[in-house]
Design a protein around this motif. Structure first.
Motif, PDB file in Angstrom:
ATOM      1  N   ASP A   1      60.194  40.290  11.627  1.00 22.15           N
ATOM      2  CA  ASP A   1      61.218  41.319  11.400  1.00 22.15           C
ATOM      3  C   ASP A   1      62.253  40.903  10.356  1.00 22.15           C
ATOM      4  OD1 ASP A   1      60.034  42.918  13.393  1.00 22.15           O
ATOM      5  OD2 ASP A   1      61.180  41.898  14.959  1.00 22.15           O
ATOM      6  N   SER A   2      61.940  39.891   9.555  1.00 22.44           N
ATOM      7  CA  SER A   2      62.873  39.484   8.503  1.00 22.44           C
ATOM      8  C   SER A   2      63.010  40.596   7.469  1.00 22.44           C
ATOM      9  CB  SER A   2      62.369  38.212   7.807  1.00 22.44           C
ATOM     10  OG  SER A   2      63.132  37.951   6.634  1.00 22.44           O
ATOM     11  N   PRO A   3      64.229  40.976   7.120  1.00 23.61           N
ATOM     12  CA  PRO A   3      64.423  41.998   6.082  1.00 23.61           C
ATOM     13  C   PRO A   3      64.019  41.501   4.697  1.00 23.61           C
ATOM     14  CG  PRO A   3      66.522  41.014   6.689  1.00 23.61           C
ATOM     15  CD  PRO A   3      65.514  40.469   7.642  1.00 23.61           C
ATOM     16  N   ASN A   4      63.758  40.208   4.576  1.00 21.30           N
ATOM     17  CA  ASN A   4      63.401  39.640   3.270  1.00 21.30           C
ATOM     18  C   ASN A   4      61.922  39.796   2.946  1.00 21.30           C
ATOM     19  OD1 ASN A   4      66.024  38.777   3.517  1.00 21.30           O
ATOM     20  ND2 ASN A   4      65.536  36.615   3.722  1.00 21.30           N
ATOM     21  N   VAL A   5      61.094  40.113   3.927  1.00 20.63           N
ATOM     22  CA  VAL A   5      59.651  40.159   3.712  1.00 20.63           C
ATOM     23  C   VAL A   5      59.202  41.584   3.435  1.00 20.63           C
ATOM     24  CG1 VAL A   5      57.382  39.670   4.694  1.00 20.63           C
ATOM     25  CG2 VAL A   5      59.307  38.139   5.170  1.00 20.63           C
ATOM     26  N   ALA A   6      58.582  41.791   2.264  1.00 21.09           N
ATOM     27  CA  ALA A   6      58.065  43.095   1.850  1.00 21.09           C
ATOM     28  C   ALA A   6      56.551  43.140   2.078  1.00 21.09           C
ATOM     29  CB  ALA A   6      58.398  43.345   0.381  1.00 21.09           C
ATOM     30  N   PRO A   7      55.947  44.331   2.067  1.00 17.71           N
ATOM     31  CA  PRO A   7      54.487  44.416   2.252  1.00 17.71           C
ATOM     32  C   PRO A   7      53.737  43.607   1.205  1.00 17.71           C
ATOM     33  CG  PRO A   7      55.492  46.580   2.472  1.00 17.71           C
ATOM     34  CD  PRO A   7      56.571  45.665   1.976  1.00 17.71           C
ATOM     35  N   GLY A   8      52.715  42.894   1.653  1.00 20.99           N
ATOM     36  CA  GLY A   8      51.896  42.091   0.753  1.00 20.99           C
ATOM     37  C   GLY A   8      50.448  42.523   0.812  1.00 20.99           C
TER      38      GLY A   8
END
Length: 748
Positions: free
Chosen positions: A426-433
């Motif tokens: 749930d980190s806001p720093n991680v975007a879809p990969g």
């Protein structure tokens, strides 16, 4: 080096580090040395690690938020690369020589005119797969009892998802519409076709007999297209697809010469991958002891050439030899800019044996309980809260009043990311990969390419990987994938930037062809496909791409091509220099052009004993050394970051913990993400900077190294140049200096 010698060397280093400007201040030096010695003994005893208040900080969080893996390692001989490179048997990467240059970004902004639409191809054409089956497979395809139910997709269908797949009869000479002289046995198009539609022109209804006046085609839209989105308009031209079709004919004829099945993967990037032999109809087949298929990887042997005294049938019986012969024939055809083996890359951990704004007066530091053990982010110096091998992140966070911006994107091309890690979930720093690993067994997650970049593990005893490395999670945590300043675990270098995980390495490594696609997808240049055939673009094209991977080989032409494609769009590519104590020129991507090549330094700010070196290195950054404790905290001087690990320690009680979520590691893999994080911080403050302009600002923030700081024993670095004639110490050039964000200049 024995334990006693290491302790003596450490004490000597402490003494040297305390040398003051005035030589007659002996009493002050001795008093300070005594204080440090007392501190070291307290820390070794588990007392107040990291300074006042930190012990209480650790005690106030659950054990899973503070336990970590990592202990001092005994010294061992420096490993020098001698093992041959490995490649995927039957898989070949190529690019047609006559491919036209792609459109420029400026042309992409304008888009093709209505009159030009016939010059372009539809997307499902540009990314098609051409399959040449064997006689047995042809019979199966033509069998009336065989159904092509979408509920039971073939292994090839699963591998290629919903790209257009054209199965042809290699014995046919019927001309296909695309130009291939073959009869089509099966043509599976994408379920959702993407067509380039001409703008619709509304013709007003006539109310009288006045002449019809055709309105002029509308001008290009005045609404500016964001540059990152404009890349999607760089569609493939008919002349480019024509070059690939011509190359496909050559590939098919070559495969037929040896009686080999083949599949040819066509991409709008220009890169083509041909798989021949048993892999062609089963491209996700892993091979192994329980399989009759030839092993999927082999060690390279430059002495193997295609023999003139063997028949094609005899050659086809040896999959490695067949691969060599097909490559040799394709090169001799003159049709290709490059033809090369699909090399196998490894992460750049140093492998261990089995079981083994306004300036303020208060420094900005995170409240994560393990922060005090992250010496790598501290400021350079010998005072309180400083260390000679630090990288100055604390000064940047403080002086620039910034810990990053979510508008800045760093793509991590690696083993993926542990999505359930408690400091990442749930980190806001991680975007879809995206998961780019093609081989199902290499992927280790039950399927091929898809939208899930989660890291399922990569144990591979054949490559001396006896436990899951979760390498990409450790790298991404150093950049900033974990949630920093959340009273949990560790902090990253850029707390608030956006991380895009692109999985290209799996069990036993990663294929060159997959890595090339990962680089291009990360940069927003090509799409991938979902199960329905929809094009899936990276909605967060990277500003910075981190490549903590390595191959002991000169930079492959196809990898250089992929790197050039993204750097021409303003992306900065950061690459690990490699861990084999050799010149970086022999390593890829660290030795490729148009990358920032990063060597590894220790806590003293000196080059680490395993690190590659040489003229190709641009910068030295903290990579760690698990055999040293130069900061005297009772812990190894590795880089502490996120990853699931076993055989851990609770730093409060010093008790053994079975599992934990943080670990010390060492390697140029650890050094590279420091540079990526630093670039992200700089761009957060100066969003106008891209490409070389962004890299140049970072390169001004370096602390030059002396020759002594970048040197080592000649007997451990074969081929290195002695510092002087007859000297036993050799030069190990480690770039323009040690990363030091304290000195970054962000003036216009």
């Amino acid at each position: 080096m024995t334990t006693s010698k290491r302790i003596a060397a450490g004490i000597l280093a402490i003494g040297l580090g305390l040398t003051l400007a005035s030589c007659d201040r002996t009493d002050e030096r001795m008093e300070r040395l005594s204080e440090i010695g007392d501190g070291v003994m307290r820390q070794l005893g588990g007392e107040d690690v990291g300074g006042p208040g930190n012990q209480a900080r650790m005690e106030n969080v659950p054990v899973e938020a503070r336990a970590f893996q990592g202990e001092m390692q005994e010294a061992s001989p420096v490993r020098v690369a001698t093992a041959p490179s490995k490649f995927v048997v039957g898989s070949i990467v190529a690019k047609p020589r006559s491919m036209p240059e792609p459109d420029t970004v400026a042309e992409a902004f304008e888009g093709p005119s209505i009159a030009d639409y016939d010059a372009y191809v539809e997307s499902f054409e540009s990314d098609a797969v051409i399959v040449v089956p064997t006689d047995e497979e042809i019979a199966e395809l033509q069998s009336p009892s065989r159904t092509m139910s979408s509920d039971e997709p073939s292994r090839l269908d699963r591998a290629m998802k919903s790209r257009r797949t054209i199965t042809i009869d290699p014995k046919s000479r019927e001309q296909m519409a695309q130009g291939l002289p073959r009869e089509v046995l099966k043509d599976t198009r994408t379920r959702m076709e993407y067509r380039m539609e001409s703008p619709q022109v509304q013709i007003p209804e006539r109310t009288d007999d006045s002449p019809i006046i055709q309105p002029a085609p509308p001008a290009a839209s005045p609404i500016p297209i964001p540059q990152k989105s404009a890349e999607r308009r760089l569609v493939m031209r008919q002349d480019a697809i024509g070059a690939q079709v011509s190359a496909e004919s050559q590939m098919i004829e070559t495969a037929q010469r040896y009686g080999l099945a083949a599949n040819i993967q066509r991409s709008r990037s220009g890169q083509m991958v041909i798989e021949v032999g048993s892999r062609a109809m089963k491209p996700t087949k892993y091979g192994g002891p329980d399989d009759n298929v030839t092993p999927w990887i082999a060690e390279d042997d430059e002495a193997i050439t295609c023999p003139s005294g063997m028949t094609p049938e005899e050659i086809s019986e040896d999959a490695v030899l067949a691969t060599v012969c097909v490559i040799q024939d394709l090169k001799a055809s003159g049709e290709f800019e490059y033809v090369e083996k699909d090399w196998l890359y490894q992460n750049q951990f140093v492998r261990r044996p089995k079981n083994s704004g306004p300036v303020t007066n208060v420094a900005v530091t995170p409240n994560d309980p393990l922060w005090s053990l992250q010496w790598n982010f501290m400021n350079q110096g010998s005072g309180d809260g400083e260390i000679e091998g630090g990288s100055g992140f604390v000064d940047f966070w403080t002086k620039q009043a910034s810990q990053g911006s979510p508008e800045v994107v760093v793509a991590i091309v690696d083993t993926g990311l542990e999505m359930d890690h408690p400091d990442i979930k749930d980190s806001p720093n991680v975007a879809p990969g995206w998961d780019m690993v093609t081989d199902i067994a290499m992927a280790n997650d039950g399927n091929s390419r898809d939208s899930d970049p989660n890291d399922p593990g990569d144990q591979c005893p054949e490559e001396f990987v006896f436990e899951d490395t979760f390498h990409g999670t450790h790298v991404a945590g150093t950049v900033g994938a974990s949630v920093s300043n959340n009273e949990n675990g560790v902090a990253g270098g850029a707390w608030n930037v956006k991380i895009v995980p692109v999985r290209a390495l799996g069990k036993c490594g990663g294929r060159l062809s997959d890595i090339n696609d990962a680089i291009r997808w990360a940069g927003g240049l090509i799409p991938e496909y979902d199960e329905l055939g929809n094009e899936i673009w990276n909605d967060n094209p990277a500003d910075i791409i981190n490549l903590s991977i390595g191959l002991f080989r000169f930079c492959p032409a196809s990898m250089q091509d992929a790197i050039n494609a993204v750097t021409e769009r303003g992306v900065v590519v950061v690459a690990a220099a490699g861990n084999d104590s050799v010149s970086t020129q022999f390593y890829a991507p660290g030795g490729c052009d148009n990358v920032l090549s990063v060597a590894a330094g220790d806590a003293r700010g000196q080059i680490a004993p395993y690190s590659n070196y040489g003229a190709e290195v641009d910068v030295l950054a903290p990579g760690g050394d698990l055999q040293r404790d130069d900061n005297g905290d009772g812990r190894p001087d590795g880089i502490l970051s996120t990853k699931h690990a076993s055989n851990c320690t609770d730093p409060v009680t010093n008790e053994a913990i079975t599992d934990c979520y943080y670990a010390y590691e060492q390697g140029t893999s650890m050094a590279a993400p420091h540079v990526s994080a630093a670039l992200a911080l700089i761009k957060s403050k100066r969003p106008d900077l891209t490409g070389t302009a962004l890299a140049d600002v970072l390169l001004t923030a370096l602390n030059p190294r002396s020759q002594e700081q970048c040197s080592g024993p000649c007997d451990q670095y074969p081929g290195a140049e002695p510092v002087s004639e007859g000297s036993e110490t050799c030069k190990l050039p480690c770039g323009a200096g040690l990363l030091n964000l304290s000195d970054v200049n962000l003036d216009e």
